[in-house]
Design a protein around this motif. Structure first.
Motif, short mmCIF file in Angstrom:
data_model
loop_
_atom_site.label_atom_id
_atom_site.label_comp_id
_atom_site.label_asym_id
_atom_site.label_seq_id
_atom_site.Cartn_x
_atom_site.Cartn_y
_atom_site.Cartn_z
N ALA A 4 14.08 7.03 11.34
CA ALA A 4 15.21 6.29 11.88
C ALA A 4 16.42 7.20 12.09
CB ALA A 4 15.58 5.14 10.93
N GLU A 5 16.68 8.12 11.15
CA GLU A 5 17.81 9.03 11.30
C GLU A 5 17.61 9.94 12.49
OE1 GLU A 5 18.71 11.24 7.81
OE2 GLU A 5 18.65 9.49 6.50
N VAL A 6 16.40 10.48 12.64
CA VAL A 6 16.13 11.40 13.74
C VAL A 6 16.27 10.67 15.07
CG1 VAL A 6 14.39 12.85 14.83
CG2 VAL A 6 14.66 12.88 12.36
N LEU A 7 15.71 9.47 15.17
CA LEU A 7 15.76 8.75 16.43
C LEU A 7 17.19 8.34 16.77
CD1 LEU A 7 12.54 6.63 16.03
CD2 LEU A 7 12.90 8.57 17.55
N ASP A 8 17.98 7.96 15.76
CA ASP A 8 19.38 7.66 16.01
C ASP A 8 20.10 8.89 16.53
OD1 ASP A 8 19.46 4.99 15.44
OD2 ASP A 8 19.85 5.29 13.31
N ARG A 9 19.83 10.05 15.88
CA ARG A 9 20.51 11.28 16.24
C ARG A 9 20.16 11.70 17.67
NH1 ARG A 9 19.06 16.78 13.24
NH2 ARG A 9 17.25 16.52 14.58
N HIS A 10 18.94 11.46 18.07
CA HIS A 10 18.49 11.92 19.38
C HIS A 10 18.64 10.86 20.46
CE1 HIS A 10 15.72 15.02 17.20
NE2 HIS A 10 16.99 15.34 17.19
N ALA A 11 19.19 9.71 20.12
CA ALA A 11 19.50 8.68 21.11
C ALA A 11 18.27 8.17 21.85
CB ALA A 11 20.54 9.18 22.11
N LEU A 12 17.09 8.23 21.23
CA LEU A 12 15.87 7.72 21.86
C LEU A 12 15.40 6.43 21.20
CD1 LEU A 12 14.01 11.10 22.30
CD2 LEU A 12 14.61 9.56 24.14
N ARG A 13 16.23 5.88 20.33
CA ARG A 13 15.81 4.73 19.54
C ARG A 13 15.44 3.53 20.42
NH1 ARG A 13 16.54 3.50 14.12
NH2 ARG A 13 16.48 1.31 13.59
N ASP A 14 16.22 3.29 21.48
CA ASP A 14 15.91 2.13 22.33
C ASP A 14 14.53 2.26 22.95
OD1 ASP A 14 18.39 1.19 21.72
OD2 ASP A 14 19.30 1.60 23.66
N TRP A 15 14.19 3.47 23.41
CA TRP A 15 12.86 3.66 23.99
C TRP A 15 11.78 3.39 22.96
CZ3 TRP A 15 8.55 6.29 22.72
CH2 TRP A 15 7.53 6.26 23.65
N VAL A 16 11.97 3.91 21.74
CA VAL A 16 10.97 3.74 20.68
C VAL A 16 10.74 2.27 20.40
CG1 VAL A 16 10.47 4.10 18.24
CG2 VAL A 16 11.33 5.98 19.62
N TRP A 17 11.84 1.52 20.27
CA TRP A 17 11.67 0.11 19.93
C TRP A 17 11.08 -0.67 21.10
CZ3 TRP A 17 11.11 -1.53 15.35
CH2 TRP A 17 11.71 -0.84 14.28
N SER A 18 11.41 -0.31 22.32
CA SER A 18 10.78 -0.97 23.47
C SER A 18 9.28 -0.71 23.47
CB SER A 18 11.39 -0.46 24.78
OG SER A 18 12.73 -0.88 24.91
N ALA A 19 8.90 0.53 23.14
CA ALA A 19 7.47 0.86 23.08
C ALA A 19 6.79 0.12 21.93
CB ALA A 19 7.29 2.37 22.93
N LEU A 20 7.47 0.03 20.79
CA LEU A 20 6.90 -0.70 19.66
C LEU A 20 6.69 -2.17 20.00
CD1 LEU A 20 8.87 0.75 16.61
CD2 LEU A 20 6.40 0.86 16.95
N GLU A 21 7.63 -2.75 20.76
CA GLU A 21 7.51 -4.16 21.12
C GLU A 21 6.26 -4.42 21.96
OE1 GLU A 21 9.24 -6.35 19.79
OE2 GLU A 21 11.33 -5.74 19.52
N ASP A 22 5.80 -3.39 22.68
CA ASP A 22 4.62 -3.55 23.52
C ASP A 22 3.30 -3.49 22.75
OD1 ASP A 22 6.19 -3.83 25.77
OD2 ASP A 22 6.09 -1.71 26.32
N LEU A 23 3.37 -3.09 21.47
CA LEU A 23 2.16 -3.02 20.66
C LEU A 23 1.71 -4.41 20.24
CD1 LEU A 23 3.06 -0.06 18.24
CD2 LEU A 23 1.56 0.04 20.23
N PRO A 24 0.40 -4.59 19.97
CA PRO A 24 -0.06 -5.85 19.39
C PRO A 24 0.63 -6.07 18.04
CG PRO A 24 -1.91 -4.55 20.20
CD PRO A 24 -0.71 -3.66 20.26
N PRO A 25 0.82 -7.33 17.61
CA PRO A 25 1.58 -7.61 16.40
C PRO A 25 1.12 -6.84 15.16
CG PRO A 25 1.17 -9.63 17.60
CD PRO A 25 0.40 -8.56 18.31
#
Length: 315
Positions: free
Chosen positions: A119-140
Motif C-alpha cells: 500500500a505504501e509503495v503504490l501510494d508513493r508511485h501514484a498507481l493505486r487507482d489502477w491497481v484497485w481497478s484491476a483488483l475489482e475485475d477479479l472474481p470475488p
C-alpha cells in the motif's frame, strides 16, 4: 502516451517518468517493449516455458511496485531483466521448499532503501487507482485473498484460509490466478479512467473511525444502522452466526471488561471492506481477548450484507 512524443514513439526514459507519475499504460508499454529480453532471462534460468511465463507475470507485478526505485530511467531495460533474474532465483529456491510463487518474497529478495509495504509503495508511485481497478475485475474469491495477502497483516496462507473458510490449496491457487490476471491486465493496460481508490479508502476509513468511536460511546447499534443492512449476517471467529443485533451486545461486554479496540488499517474495494483492529486488554487481565481482530465486510449495493470476524494467529 501519445502526447509525450506526438511525432513518434516515446523513449524509455519518458515512459518511466510517466509510469512513476501514475500512468499504468506507460508501464504496460515498457513491459511489452522489453518482454523478449525479460523472457530470455527467465527461460535461461528456469529452462521451462510455463515457468518462464509465470516468472514474467510475477516480475510485472514487482515492476509495478518498484518502478519508482529506478535511478536511471534510461537503464530500465537492464533493470527489468534484473527484476526477472531475482524473481527466477527466488522461484528456484522455493521450488526446493514450497513450490508456490510469492510476489512479496520476490520483492524482498531485491530490496533497496524505501518502503516495501504494497500500500505504501503504490501510494508513493501514484498507481493505486489502477491497481484497485484491476483488483475489482477479479472474481470475488481471487479479489479477497489478494486484498488480504498484499494489503493487510493477514498474510499467511493458513490465516487467509481460516478467515475465508477455504482450504489452503484453494488460497494458493486463487493467489496464483490473481497474479496472472493482474500481470496480464498490466501488460494490456489501456488509457481508461479508473475509480478514485484514494477517495473510496478515505470514505471507509472515516466510516470505520466513526463506528469504532460510536461503539466506545455505547452507540454501536445506531452507527451500524447507517450503513449495515438490518438483515446482515455476522460470522464470528468460532463459526457461530448471528444477526446484526448481537454485535452491540458483544462490544458492550468487551467495554465493561475493560477491553478497548484500536483501528489499525482499512482496505476498501467496491464490494469488500476490511478492517484490522488491535484489542487492548486491561492490565489485570492481559489475555482476556485475542490481541487483534479482522472484520471482512461484504457489501450489497453499498450496505453491509454480511461480515466475517477473525482473530489472526499471534506472531
Amino acid at each position: 502516451m501519445a502526447d509525450l512524443l506526438p511525432t513518434g514513439m516515446p523513449r524509455d526514459s519518458e515512459l518511466v517518468r510517466a509510469a512513476c507519475g501514475g500512468d499504468a499504460g506507460c508501464l504496460g508499454l515498457l513491459l511489452a517493449r522489453h518482454r523478449a529480453g525479460m523472457y530470455a532471462v527467465a527461460l535461461a534460468l528456469l529452462g521451462h516455458s510455463q515457468d518462464a511465463e509465470d516468472a514474467l507475470q510475477e516480475a510485472a507485478l514487482v515492476a509495478l511496485r518498484r518502478i519508482g526505485d529506478i535511478r536511471d530511467p534510461e537503464a530500465v531495460g537492464p533493470w527489468l531483466r534484473m527484476v526477472v533474474r531475482n524473481v527466477c532465483r527466488s522461484q528456484l529456491r522455493r521450488m526446493r521448499a514450497v513450490p508456490v510463487a510469492d510476489v512479496a518474497e520476490a520483492v524482498a529478495s531485491d530490496r533497496s532503501d524505501g518502503p516495501t509495504d504494497p500500500a505504501e509503495v503504490l501510494d508513493r508511485h501514484a498507481l493505486r487507482d489502477w491497481v484497485w481497478s484491476a483488483l475489482e475485475d477479479l472474481p470475488p474469491g481471487q479479489r479477497l485473498v489478494s486484498m488480504l495477502r498484499y494489503f493487510t497483516d493477514v498474510t499467511s496462507y493458513e490465516d487467509i484460509a481460516a478467515l475465508c473458510a477455504t482450504p489452503v490449496g484453494t488460497v494458493r491457487s486463487r493467489l496464483h490466478q490473481a497474479r496472472a490476471k493482474l500481470a496480464e491486465a498490466l501488460l494490456n493496460s489501456a488509457d481508461r479512467a479508473h475509480d478514485d481508490a484514494t477517495a473510496l479508502s478515505a470514505l471507509h476509513l472515516r466510516l470505520a473511525d466513526e463506528t469504532i468511536a460510536s461503539a466506545h460511546r455505547g452507540q454501536l447499534a445506531s452507527a451500524l444502522s447507517e450503513w449495515w443492512s438490518p438483515q446482515a449476517d455476522v460470522t464470528w471467529p468460532t463459526g457461530r452466526h448471528t444477526g446484526i443485533d448481537y454485535l452491540p451486545t458483544a462490544f458492550d461486554h468487551d467495554l465493561s471488561d475493560g477491553v478497548r479496540h484500536e483501528l489499525l488499517n482499512v482496505v476498501a474495494s467496491r464490494e469488500v471492506v476490511i478492517w484490522e483492529a488491535a484489542m487492548h486488554n486491561p492490565p489485570e487481565d492481559p489475555f482476556h481477548c485475542p490481541p487483534g481482530v479482522v472484520w471482512v465486510h461484504f457489501l450489497d449495493r453499498g450496505r453491509v450484507g454480511r461480515v466475517r470476524l477473525y482473530h489472526p494467529r499471534h506472531r
